[in-house]
Scaffold this active site. Structure first.
Site, PDB file in Angstrom:
ATOM      1  N   THR A   1       0.845  -1.195   0.000  1.00  0.00           N
ATOM      2  CA  THR A   1       0.000   0.000   0.000  1.00  0.00           C
ATOM      3  C   THR A   1       0.884   1.250   0.000  1.00  0.00           C
ATOM      4  OG1 THR A   1      -0.200  -0.108   2.398  1.00  0.00           O
ATOM      5  CG2 THR A   1      -1.937  -1.179   1.109  1.00  0.00           C
TER       6      THR A   1
ATOM      7  N   THR B   1       1.301   4.435   1.610  1.00  0.00           N
ATOM      8  CA  THR B   1       1.990   5.003   2.774  1.00  0.00           C
ATOM      9  C   THR B   1       2.973   3.996   3.346  1.00  0.00           C
ATOM     10  OG1 THR B   1       0.106   6.422   3.263  1.00  0.00           O
ATOM     11  CG2 THR B   1       1.652   6.023   5.065  1.00  0.00           C
ATOM     12  N   CYS B   2       2.559   2.747   3.406  1.00  0.00           N
ATOM     13  CA  CYS B   2       3.393   1.697   3.986  1.00  0.00           C
ATOM     14  C   CYS B   2       4.676   1.486   3.171  1.00  0.00           C
ATOM     15  CB  CYS B   2       2.609   0.397   4.053  1.00  0.00           C
ATOM     16  SG  CYS B   2       1.002   0.545   4.861  1.00  0.00           S
ATOM     17  N   SER B   3       4.538   1.493   1.856  1.00  0.00           N
ATOM     18  CA  SER B   3       5.669   1.209   0.961  1.00  0.00           C
ATOM     19  C   SER B   3       6.542   2.426   0.699  1.00  0.00           C
ATOM     20  CB  SER B   3       5.152   0.684  -0.382  1.00  0.00           C
ATOM     21  OG  SER B   3       4.475  -0.541  -0.212  1.00  0.00           O
TER      22      SER B   3
ATOM     23  N   LEU C   1       7.718   1.620   5.989  1.00  0.00           N
ATOM     24  CA  LEU C   1       8.711   0.541   5.925  1.00  0.00           C
ATOM     25  C   LEU C   1      10.095   1.063   5.526  1.00  0.00           C
ATOM     26  CD1 LEU C   1       9.482  -2.441   6.147  1.00  0.00           C
ATOM     27  CD2 LEU C   1       8.605  -2.762   3.827  1.00  0.00           C
TER      28      LEU C   1
END
Length: 177
Positions: A53, A55-57, A61
């Site tokens: 996703t 924001t996560c990528s 992270l």
């Protein structure tokens, strides 16, 4: 969830590389428990709605990955990324993101997330049940510090990000060193 709480005991079903298997898919099943990940260590764990996703990528992270040495300098042994995704998805995402330091934990059934009180329905965007975004500093399986994004609720219209960022957790670690 709050500080001083002991993490729930669950079993995570993971796939790990085993070169002795050979072939194009040299992986085997390996069950890991909460104790396997957290016992006798001081760790940062952050949880996010889903692998791959935006924001996560793009931010979360990579931010923890890039700051790994700084976290270690402040007494952190490991950094874990958890999502309600299966082990295949989590492993592929870690490979695609070229992650070397952060370890992914697949909570495929959402059991750990549910027991943490962080399971939310994200059906409004087609996800189903997922984790609310948060981070924690955990020492020997006990929550030392808790960083939860505001507004936790089912089918939240946004994706708040900031409280669980590497910058916020790092600031807390420095202030409490």
């Amino acid at each position: 969830m709050k500080t001083g709480v002991t993490l729930p005991q669950v079993t995570f079903h993971t796939r790990v590389r085993d070169e002795s298997i050979g072939g194009d898919n040299p992986f085997k099943w390996e069950d890991k428990t909460t104790d396997d990940y957290f016992k006798g260590k001081r760790v940062v764990m952050f949880a996010l709605p889903g692998a791959f996703t935006p924001t996560c990528s793009t931010y979360q992270l990579p931010g923890y990955e890039d700051g790994f040495a700084d976290f270690q300098a402040l007494g952190i042994d490991e950094i874990y990324c958890m999502a309600v995704n299966d082990t295949f998805v989590m492993n592929k995402w870690a490979r695609d993101q070229d992650i070397k330091n952060v370890k992914v934990i697949p909570d495929g059934s959402g059991e750990f997330t549910r027991l943490m009180g962080m399971l939310v329905d994200k059906s409004n965007i087609g996800f189903g049940m997922r984790t609310w975004r948060y981070a924690a500093v955990i020492k020997d399986g006990v929550v030392e510090a808790w960083f939860e994004e505001p507004g936790r609720e089912d089918n939240h219209g946004g994706d708040p990000y900031g409280e669980s960022s590497p910058k916020t957790v790092m600031a807390w670690l420095k202030a409490n060193a």
